[in-house]
Design a protein around this motif. Structure first.
Motif, PDB file in Angstrom:
ATOM      1  N   LEU A 138      14.759   8.750  -8.930  1.00 28.17           N
ATOM      2  CA  LEU A 138      14.807   9.252  -6.827  1.00 28.17           C
ATOM      3  C   LEU A 138      13.866   8.403  -6.567  1.00 28.17           C
ATOM      4  O   LEU A 138      13.860   7.974  -5.175  1.00 28.17           O
ATOM      5  CB  LEU A 138      15.458  10.040  -6.659  1.00 28.17           C
ATOM      6  N   ALA A 139      13.316   8.411  -7.067  1.00 28.83           N
ATOM      7  CA  ALA A 139      11.213   7.580  -6.821  1.00 28.83           C
ATOM      8  C   ALA A 139      11.743   6.249  -6.622  1.00 28.83           C
ATOM      9  O   ALA A 139      10.919   6.451  -5.710  1.00 28.83           O
ATOM     10  CB  ALA A 139      10.216   7.946  -7.735  1.00 28.83           C
ATOM     11  N   VAL A 140      11.848   6.224  -7.668  1.00 29.44           N
ATOM     12  CA  VAL A 140      12.563   4.441  -7.576  1.00 29.44           C
ATOM     13  C   VAL A 140      13.046   3.524  -6.460  1.00 29.44           C
ATOM     14  O   VAL A 140      12.941   2.793  -5.694  1.00 29.44           O
ATOM     15  CB  VAL A 140      12.882   3.792  -9.158  1.00 29.44           C
ATOM     16  N   LEU A 141      14.344   4.509  -6.432  1.00 34.26           N
ATOM     17  CA  LEU A 141      15.109   4.155  -5.235  1.00 34.26           C
ATOM     18  C   LEU A 141      14.219   4.637  -3.887  1.00 34.26           C
ATOM     19  O   LEU A 141      14.327   3.425  -3.005  1.00 34.26           O
ATOM     20  CB  LEU A 141      15.924   5.164  -5.157  1.00 34.26           C
ATOM     21  N   SER A 142      13.029   5.953  -3.831  1.00 36.51           N
ATOM     22  CA  SER A 142      12.548   6.076  -2.268  1.00 36.51           C
ATOM     23  C   SER A 142      11.432   5.016  -1.970  1.00 36.51           C
ATOM     24  O   SER A 142      11.016   3.918  -1.134  1.00 36.51           O
ATOM     25  CB  SER A 142      12.196   6.666  -2.380  1.00 36.51           C
ATOM     26  N   GLY A 143      10.720   4.342  -3.101  1.00 31.24           N
ATOM     27  CA  GLY A 143      10.000   3.255  -3.734  1.00 31.24           C
ATOM     28  C   GLY A 143      10.387   2.085  -3.210  1.00 31.24           C
ATOM     29  O   GLY A 143       9.659   0.856  -1.936  1.00 31.24           O
ATOM     30  N   GLY A 144      12.028   1.945  -3.683  1.00 26.72           N
ATOM     31  CA  GLY A 144      12.108   0.404  -2.919  1.00 26.72           C
ATOM     32  C   GLY A 144      12.474   0.463  -1.498  1.00 26.72           C
ATOM     33  O   GLY A 144      12.189  -1.219  -0.891  1.00 26.72           O
ATOM     34  N   THR A 198       7.106   6.866  -6.588  1.00 23.02           N
ATOM     35  CA  THR A 198       7.168   6.140  -5.350  1.00 23.02           C
ATOM     36  C   THR A 198       6.344   5.476  -4.528  1.00 23.02           C
ATOM     37  O   THR A 198       6.514   4.511  -4.141  1.00 23.02           O
ATOM     38  CB  THR A 198       7.823   7.750  -4.026  1.00 23.02           C
ATOM     39  N   ILE A 199       5.323   5.840  -4.953  1.00 23.97           N
ATOM     40  CA  ILE A 199       4.157   5.136  -4.090  1.00 23.97           C
ATOM     41  C   ILE A 199       3.618   3.377  -5.224  1.00 23.97           C
ATOM     42  O   ILE A 199       3.568   3.628  -5.098  1.00 23.97           O
ATOM     43  CB  ILE A 199       2.316   6.206  -4.569  1.00 23.97           C
ATOM     44  N   THR A 200       4.120   3.930  -6.629  1.00 24.30           N
ATOM     45  CA  THR A 200       4.225   2.638  -7.624  1.00 24.30           C
ATOM     46  C   THR A 200       5.170   1.539  -6.881  1.00 24.30           C
ATOM     47  O   THR A 200       4.369   0.519  -7.141  1.00 24.30           O
ATOM     48  CB  THR A 200       3.884   3.395  -9.327  1.00 24.30           C
ATOM     49  N   ALA A 209      -1.803   1.161 -12.036  1.00 20.99           N
ATOM     50  CA  ALA A 209      -0.859   1.150 -13.450  1.00 20.99           C
ATOM     51  C   ALA A 209      -1.189   2.710 -14.079  1.00 20.99           C
ATOM     52  O   ALA A 209      -0.221   3.268 -14.457  1.00 20.99           O
ATOM     53  CB  ALA A 209      -0.910   0.023 -13.645  1.00 20.99           C
ATOM     54  N   LEU A 210      -2.413   2.440 -14.107  1.00 22.00           N
ATOM     55  CA  LEU A 210      -2.773   3.610 -14.870  1.00 22.00           C
ATOM     56  C   LEU A 210      -3.126   5.044 -14.554  1.00 22.00           C
ATOM     57  O   LEU A 210      -2.022   5.874 -15.447  1.00 22.00           O
ATOM     58  CB  LEU A 210      -4.679   3.526 -15.681  1.00 22.00           C
ATOM     59  N   THR A 211      -3.210   5.457 -13.249  1.00 20.83           N
ATOM     60  CA  THR A 211      -2.592   6.387 -12.472  1.00 20.83           C
ATOM     61  C   THR A 211      -1.111   6.644 -12.873  1.00 20.83           C
ATOM     62  O   THR A 211      -1.123   7.925 -12.750  1.00 20.83           O
ATOM     63  CB  THR A 211      -3.555   6.784 -10.890  1.00 20.83           C
ATOM     64  N   GLY A 212      -0.417   6.306 -12.433  1.00 16.99           N
ATOM     65  CA  GLY A 212       0.811   5.850 -12.094  1.00 16.99           C
ATOM     66  C   GLY A 212       1.042   6.604 -13.132  1.00 16.99           C
ATOM     67  O   GLY A 212       2.261   8.056 -13.334  1.00 16.99           O
ATOM     68  N   VAL A 268      -2.359  13.283  -7.085  1.00 14.85           N
ATOM     69  CA  VAL A 268      -1.258  12.951  -6.543  1.00 14.85           C
ATOM     70  C   VAL A 268      -1.221  12.591  -4.998  1.00 14.85           C
ATOM     71  O   VAL A 268      -0.997  11.573  -4.812  1.00 14.85           O
ATOM     72  CB  VAL A 268       0.613  13.912  -6.937  1.00 14.85           C
ATOM     73  N   LEU A 269      -1.937  13.166  -4.185  1.00 17.20           N
ATOM     74  CA  LEU A 269      -1.872  13.262  -2.184  1.00 17.20           C
ATOM     75  C   LEU A 269      -3.368  12.119  -2.526  1.00 17.20           C
ATOM     76  O   LEU A 269      -3.064  11.152  -2.088  1.00 17.20           O
ATOM     77  CB  LEU A 269      -2.222  14.553  -2.040  1.00 17.20           C
ATOM     78  N   ILE A 270      -4.023  12.538  -3.448  1.00 14.55           N
ATOM     79  CA  ILE A 270      -5.526  11.629  -2.795  1.00 14.55           C
ATOM     80  C   ILE A 270      -4.646  10.564  -3.099  1.00 14.55           C
ATOM     81  O   ILE A 270      -5.594   9.436  -2.262  1.00 14.55           O
ATOM     82  CB  ILE A 270      -6.423  11.934  -3.708  1.00 14.55           C
ATOM     83  N   ARG A 271      -3.922   9.753  -4.558  1.00 19.11           N
ATOM     84  CA  ARG A 271      -3.296   8.584  -4.681  1.00 19.11           C
ATOM     85  C   ARG A 271      -2.763   7.772  -3.772  1.00 19.11           C
ATOM     86  O   ARG A 271      -2.438   6.881  -3.905  1.00 19.11           O
ATOM     87  CB  ARG A 271      -2.990   8.684  -6.405  1.00 19.11           C
TER      88      ARG A 271
END
Length: 468
Positions: A449-455, A312-314, A413-416, A372-375
């Motif tokens: 779902l993550a890509v949808l919510s991030g968008g 989602t963040i990515t 990108a690397l961490t994601g 994940v939370l820190i990122r």
């Protein structure tokens, strides 16, 4: 690993029968026939004698010439082509097909400025819908590869329509072109979702290195499409020629994936693990029941959450935010700024993040949420505090530096991709063999779902910087 029924005989029994005796061979043949005639035998092709011997020794066959890994990388490459093709072609759509002129209507201006947001929504809503349907119509512990063949045929047809649109002059029909393009994006991503979801389910029954190889291939797609975009810009300033070359390369790759689809189904290593899973399923009391989706989800819900929040963040940042960060001081033509330092830079480090998972997976499933939370706290506000929409923003710029932007893209990108791949590897360790295919498909559903919510969240960034 579970063994075939013939292995339940004691060593003494095997000696009495004799490995090459007619009774023994007849016993093996009967066992195989029973499997083929069972409730899930339709999807189990007859396997060669090598597989029988390997199974009896409980040793998987070798992946000769790394054939299975290469084919899975090709399949992974084809799964993410629609998404990568359309977002990397941003200049073609926004600066050519949807170009603003003094006579443009407010609707046309809106479509042009919000094109990337619409791509994200029209890609991910059907992806979530079709991936969910694909999960819940699965009634076995092994996914049928036939779904992937149908999906790829649909992708080929829609890519052909996209090329036809590139050859047509649509300057007087901007709204119509926009609507048709969005319809294409909806269905091509729906087909890609079925393709990818089924492929992840198939790879989940294999050792973890194979699912990592799949995502390695998926991430190669981003690098290749970025390079293809840059080459297209360099060799021709004509947007029509750019689009014809660009989308034709996608058709070529999907055709290769279609040809190799049938090959991997016949490879001894794939057949070995497939029959191991089916054997395990036949040895339980679940033969007449569908997969227990809720039971499987309860085992991996934290992994699903970690994957969802990471992606989602990515997607919140890429491509909707980072592609609107303007160059300040780096000496490069503006036409190459986003293709090189945004898309190519991001996709290279996506690929490197996948490679890291081949060597180590850290942290484990229980502590991954901390990372994940820190990122999330770092990259949630990071890019909108830079030179994002400099001509429209009211919000002050605190991180307006080209080099900070470039390094931040690398880390994002690397961490994601590392954390996403680590989630899939962790999932394999949390489930039983006969749960892996459905578990992989459920986890892949959370990707969409993550890509949808991030968008969806990315829609707030423009009004946020304009009013604060």
């Amino acid at each position: 690993m579970p063994k075939f029924d013939v292995q339940t005989n004691s060593n003494n029994s095997s000696k009495r029968l004799g490995i090459f005796s007619s009774d023994y061979c007849k016993h093996i043949g009967d066992t195989c026939n029973n499997m083929e005639n069972g409730p899930y035998g339709v999807d189990v092709p007859s396997f060669p004698r090598k597989i029988q011997v390997a199974s009896l020794n409980n040793e998987p066959p070798k992946d000769k010439w790394q054939a299975l890994r290469i084919i899975l990388a090709i399949q992974g490459l084809a799964t993410s082509l629609p998404w990568n093709m359309f977002i990397n072609a941003q200049p073609y759509f926004q600066d050519y097909k949807l170009m603003i002129n003094p006579n443009s209507t407010d609707m046309e201006r809106h479509y042009q400025s919000s094109f990337m947001n619409y791509i994200t929504i029209c890609s991910m809503i059907p992806s979530v819908l079709f991936a969910a349907i694909n999960v819940f119509i699965t009634n076995s512990s092994v996914v049928s590869p036939m779904r992937m063949i149908v999906a790829k045929l649909v992708m080929l047809a829609l890519l052909a329509v996209t090329i036809a649109l590139a050859a047509i002059d649509t300057r007087d029909h901007v709204v119509t072109f926009f609507i048709v393009t969005m319809v294409i994006i909806v269905f091509i991503n729906g087909a890609a979702a079925i393709f990818q979801n089924s492929l992840v389910g198939i790879c989940s029954i294999l050792p973890s290195k194979f699912i990592t190889t799949l995502f390695f291939g998926t991430n190669i797609a981003g690098v290749l499409t970025s390079i293809s975009s840059i080459i297209s810009i360099a060799i021709s300033s004509n947007a029509k020629i750019f689009a014809l070359f660009y989308f034709s390369s996608a058709i070529f790759i999907v055709m290769i994936a279609l040809i190799t689809n049938k090959i991997f189904q016949r490879l001894p290593l794939y057949l070995y693990y497939k029959n191991q899973v089916l054997n395990k399923f036949h040895q339980t009391d679940e033969q007449s029941s569908r997969p227990q989706f809720w039971k499987i989800f309860k085992k991996i819900w934290m992994t699903c959450f970690n994957l969802w929040l990471t992606l989602t963040i990515t997607v919140f940042n890429f491509p909707n935010v980072v592609s609107h960060v303007k160059r300040m001081s780096i000496p490069i033509n503006d036409i190459y700024w986003i293709p090189v330092f945004c898309f190519l830079n991001f996709n290279i480090f996506i690929l490197l993040g996948t490679v890291l998972v081949f060597w180590t997976v850290w942290p484990g499933p229980k502590r991954m949420w901390i990372v994940v939370l820190i990122r999330t706290l770092i990259f949630g506000p990071f890019f909108i505090l830079g030179n994002y929409l400099p001509d429209e923003r009211v919000m002050p710029k605190y991180l307006a530096n080209d080099y900070v932007y470039i390094v931040a893209i690398m880390v994002l990108a690397l961490t994601g991709t590392y954390l996403v791949n680590a989630c899939f590897v962790s999932m394999i360790s949390l489930l039983e063999e006969n749960e892996l295919a459905v578990g992989g498909m459920i986890l892949n559903l959370f990707v969409f779902l993550a890509v949808l919510s991030g968008g969806l969240v990315s829609f707030i960034t423009r009004p946020l910087v304009q009013c604060c």
